[in-house]
Design an enzyme around this catalytic site. Structure first.
Site, PDB file in Angstrom:
ATOM      1  CE1 TYR A   1     -21.534 -31.839  36.781  1.00 47.29           C
ATOM      2  CE2 TYR A   1     -23.123 -33.138  35.563  1.00 47.29           C
ATOM      3  CZ  TYR A   1     -21.820 -32.754  35.796  1.00 47.29           C
ATOM      4  OH  TYR A   1     -20.825 -33.297  35.044  1.00 47.29           O
ATOM      5  CD  GLU A   2     -22.924 -34.422  42.544  1.00 42.76           C
ATOM      6  OE1 GLU A   2     -22.997 -34.194  43.764  1.00 42.76           O
ATOM      7  OE2 GLU A   2     -23.375 -35.454  42.022  1.00 42.76           O
TER       8      GLU A   2
END
Lengths: 606, 606
Positions: free
Chosen positions: A443-444
């Site tokens: 994620y990110e």
């Protein structure tokens, strides 16, 4: 069975001895709030909360997970009570302005807080963590009215926030966003669409949730240039600024995941939900990217957190568990077998974890000082100041995010490995650390995206290699001071050689990329990891230099503390830095090694 | 959502083109049973069973897990039906003698079978897999009567078996085993003690379970020289050879684990359970070790299985998912974005998986031929023949087990990474592969134990480095044949250099170890991984040589098939083999880097 103690002595070594945060704080507008005594009090308070409130509900929270029932999400037992205590302690707002109820301390303290609460219970820490993204957006792009409406509650923590970017068809490639925002006569918008993977998208911790949503205006250009940012509250604030009418946003389901199961990952359905434009139309993605640095460093902290937690829990087991006799001779003659910490291979794994945790923390703290300056730019509405520091931070971000999260996975793996078969059993908790750590490289922005951001954007496109020249020059200048130092020269010679190599590799890639753009993608992962290892080597050399100095001239810690820093640096240089060789060789391999194969020839399964 | 197709074309490439199994089978007593047609039929039958029966219950089995209720273990829905089909097909006994109901095919086919069923559903495959350990023990050490009593049912599969080694206080260090066996007047024994981590220790798949148990006789010497091996059936066979009286062994609980949750991992309590000595008193550990090679290669196959499964499921997603445009230019202009398989970094991950799967398979198949000879020694009661091939296999075992299982973890990680955030969601199944793959470096001896076995025992202690000299000589002789071949020389030059380095490193370690025994443990992990990468490089070079030959002289496959082999070999040499550099440097680092730190200085948390 997992335990956690905030590593305050290591933290203070960095804040006081390595980076001199007190001196740095003197240059900040809000620096005087962060005198030594206040910082100590804050650190101790966060540590107490993390150790005594968050850690005890980490494993039970994973076991129970979040509950979903007809749009309602219930967090595991103890999560709400912990959150209430967090709000009561004023912990959400420590680095936000006093006018919104914050403590107006430097942003670096917020990052240090993130590490401590995140190590004790990463999934819990995501609830207040996501609010931070929402607060930052409002701080920088909100109108005075929007700030007034939302920031008090958010900074207090009684309302929470989210960032709604991802849709089923796109995560990284936000140009594909389809959610629509239709302007209404009263300056509001009606938003419709589906967002997925929304962390903290729905939960029972707060009375309201403020969503920051990426969507398209009807006349928006295609792709990334047609994306705007909206505020979509779960409950519309009423005239008194309290929770009013329910808005048209609802949670369709929560994901069943490998880990962080006590953090609600939501599908959010927007069905003509009332929203308010924040920032300029069609400039939403650019606005979004101004928070990428802090959001990504926040995820880099996850890598550090899981490294630290795996280390802290592997260490007592390695001292306790007995197996075989040590090759160099019996170590515990009165016992049936030696404690496994005596075996060099077990020490190797523990020292990897230790080196990654303390080295990673040093890298984060270095960057945290830039975050202070950046955040000061936002507080003063000074775009130029913000951008200057945002730019500087931009070089570190992909390394902190991409590299430290990979190390978090590796460290968690060693933690399991030290436990042998017990590392696979839920009761011990080592497998939970491994499952939770796994998300951080996805994620990110995946590691691949960080790698491309570093090599493609920051190094080659934006700076034509200058950023590496500058950074390595600063390392080499520092090394120069120690060239004749009998203790330090082993470190500085190795580093100087690596700096030269780093530049050479950058130039080679730049030349290769002129004819072959794909080499940037092909080389990016090796370049990212190489950069991370060298950067961490520099941090270890600096810590060793400080430790030698303290040993000679006296420090606040016992000599063993500094000796251990030097020994860890030596281990890092002897056993970890050699990994750069493989990455150096690998990154200049021809891109054809990857691009030559026709798609249909990857497998012959029919 | 996971799917599986047995990679029969790759398997046949190895069996027919690379290793010529038909020629090898001609040298075996039971080789004539394995004519090309039979082998094809067997492979197709296993593939059908794996694809259609086992794969569909893999994810559901994980979700449901095993149930434990008052000593009774119930496997997930569909497991028993699948097992019954397996027994009906006669699959358990394909490589065991006809006198016990087997098909008397070479043992290599059993290993190939393990890969196929294990890739489709590793935890299910552990039930018949553990029986194999029990059968092998009986085959080699059982009396005629013991064989007659147990082997028919076990080879048929209507009874299952286990291996009961680990106790709460010890796994690796079996000298600490405490379970007791008290001789009775009728030549039987009564066993008492607790065994943990017993895979398939209790379940509902078969009417009986035959435990092979390590325990101590009353007069046994301390440590590893006082351990004997016993047969302890769950139900004592009655006079007709059928299930009789319930024995005093019961399942106290099952473990809750990170993965392989559909494989029952049991605590077994022996409470004066009736047992029968197998083999000589106090020689149990030695007997146990004669199966270590096959058991460990079986776990090496797990690394291969999870690599293959992660690859097969990452590939279609990479072709399907669209994100951004490729750096070298738009690839799918009619689509909103390019399929991610066009990005070099995604190809890198897919090619790592592909190279590890096909390279690992080649390494397993090479060793499988030794297993054929070894197993022939057992069948003929020819200890010398058994030991000769067991010894040869002994060099490969720690590499296959230690190295391939580490690659399994890495490949599963890439599989998740290719899926981005979806790689973390249970529904897609990629996270399941990662959770299941994780156990493989811990059980059957951790990677650390394999590394120590390789460097300490096999390379330094037993052979004083000769084993590396011999192996590298054989590689170099092979390379010599291609030194002037314009296609092959890039491979053989690189390999020759590595062979020289491998020898130099071995000698250096040998000299270092004279003064410093701990270097063996300190260097072992780097030495293991280094050895694995070089060995796999040799296998890729051999596969490339065969592929070039087939391209020139015609083969049974289309040219693209062979081209893909060559391209994968090139990728392996360009992007993977450079990893050896870091390991080479790291392994000769002084052991003090690991041993210097005092135990109490690893952390300062008070």
């Amino acid at each position: 069975m997992l335990t956690y103690k905030a590593p305050l002595r290591d933290i203070k070594f960095l804040m006081n001895d390595v980076f001199d945060f007190q001196k740095h704080y003197k240059d900040l507008d809000n620096g005087e709030n962060a005198d030594a005594e206040t910082v100590d009090m804050i650190l101790q308070g966060i540590a107490d909360f993390a150790e005594n409130v968050l850690m005890p509900i980490y494993q039970s929270g994973d076991e129970e997970g979040c509950h979903f029932d007809n749009g309602v999400v219930t967090t595991p037992k103890g999560f709400k009570e912990a959150y209430n205590q967090f709000v009561e302690g004023g912990w959400q707002g420590i680095s936000y302005p006093e006018e919104y109820g914050g403590m107006n301390l430097p942003m670096s303290l917020n990052l240090i807080k993130s590490e401590i609460i995140g190590t004790a219970n990463w999934p819990w820490s995501m609830y207040p963590g996501l609010s931070t993204g929402c607060i930052n957006t409002l701080m920088q792009y909100g109108t005075a009215e929007q700030k007034e409406t939302y920031l008090h509650k958010l900074v207090e923590g009684s309302w929470a926030g989210t960032m709604c970017l991802t849709e089923p068809q796109c995560g990284t490639d936000l140009g594909q966003v389809k959610s629509k925002a239709i302007p209404q006569e009263d300056d509001s918008y009606k938003l419709s669409g589906t967002k997925i993977f929304i962390s903290s998208g729905e939960h029972d911790l707060t009375e309201n949730i403020i969503h920051i949503v990426l969507a398209r205006l009807p006349d928006a250009p295609e792709g990334t240039r047609g994306i705007s940012l909206f505020i979509v509250p779960k409950f519309l604030p009423n005239a008194e600024g309290e929770v009013g009418e329910r808005n048209g946003v609802s949670c369709g389901s929560i994901e069943h995941k490998m880990g962080i199961s006590s953090s609600a990952t939501c599908v959010l359905n927007f069905d003509e939900a009332v929203g308010y434009l924040i920032g300029e139309p069609n400039k939403g993605l650019k606005a979004m990217f101004t928070f990428m640095n802090t959001a990504r460093i926040g995820t880099g902290i996850e890598g550090l957190a899981h490294t630290e937690l795996a280390f802290q829990n592997a260490l007592p087991y390695a001292k306790d568990r007995r197996s075989m006799r040590t090759l160099s001779g019996v170590k515990d003659p009165e016992k049936v077998a030696d404690a496994i910490i005596h075996h060099a291979d077990v020490r190797r794994m523990l020292l990897i974890q230790k080196a990654f945790a303390e080295g990673g923390r040093s890298m984060i703290y270095h960057a945290a000082r830039y975050a202070d300056k950046m955040s000061q730019g936002v507080a003063n509405g000074d775009d130029a100041e913000f951008e200057k520091w945002d730019d500087k931070l931009g070089f570190y971000t992909p390394i902190l995010k991409g590299f430290l999260t990979e190390l978090g996975i590796e460290s968690a793996k060693h933690g399991q490995q030290i436990y042998g078969g017990h590392g696979y059993i839920k009761e011990w908790g080592m497998e939970l650390i491994a499952r939770d750590a796994r998300i951080a490289t996805m994620y990110e922005g995946t590691t691949g995206i960080q790698a491309l951001d570093l090599l493609g954007r920051k190094v080659l496109l934006q700076s034509k290699g200058k950023i590496i020249r500058d950074y390595t020059s600063s390392i080499m200048r520092w090394c120069g001071e120690y060239a004749l130092d009998k203790d330090m020269r082993k470190f500085v010679w190795a580093l100087t050689k690596l700096c030269a190599e780093w530049n050479t590799l950058t130039v080679r890639l730049m030349l290769m990329a002129r004819k072959d753009r794909e080499i940037i993608s092909a080389a990016s992962d090796d370049f990212l990891m190489y950069s991370g290892y060298v950067m961490m080597g520099y941090h270890w050399a600096r810590m060793a230099a400080v430790a030698y100095d303290k040993l000679e001239n006296g420090g606040t810690e016992a000599p063993e503390f500094y000796t251990a820093k030097i020994q860890t640096a030596e281990f890092y240089f002897d056993k970890i830095l050699p990994r750069t060789s493989g990455h150096a060789e690998g990154m200049v391999a021809p891109s054809e090694s990857m691009t030559a194969m026709a798609i249909e020839n990857f497998a012959f399964l029919d």
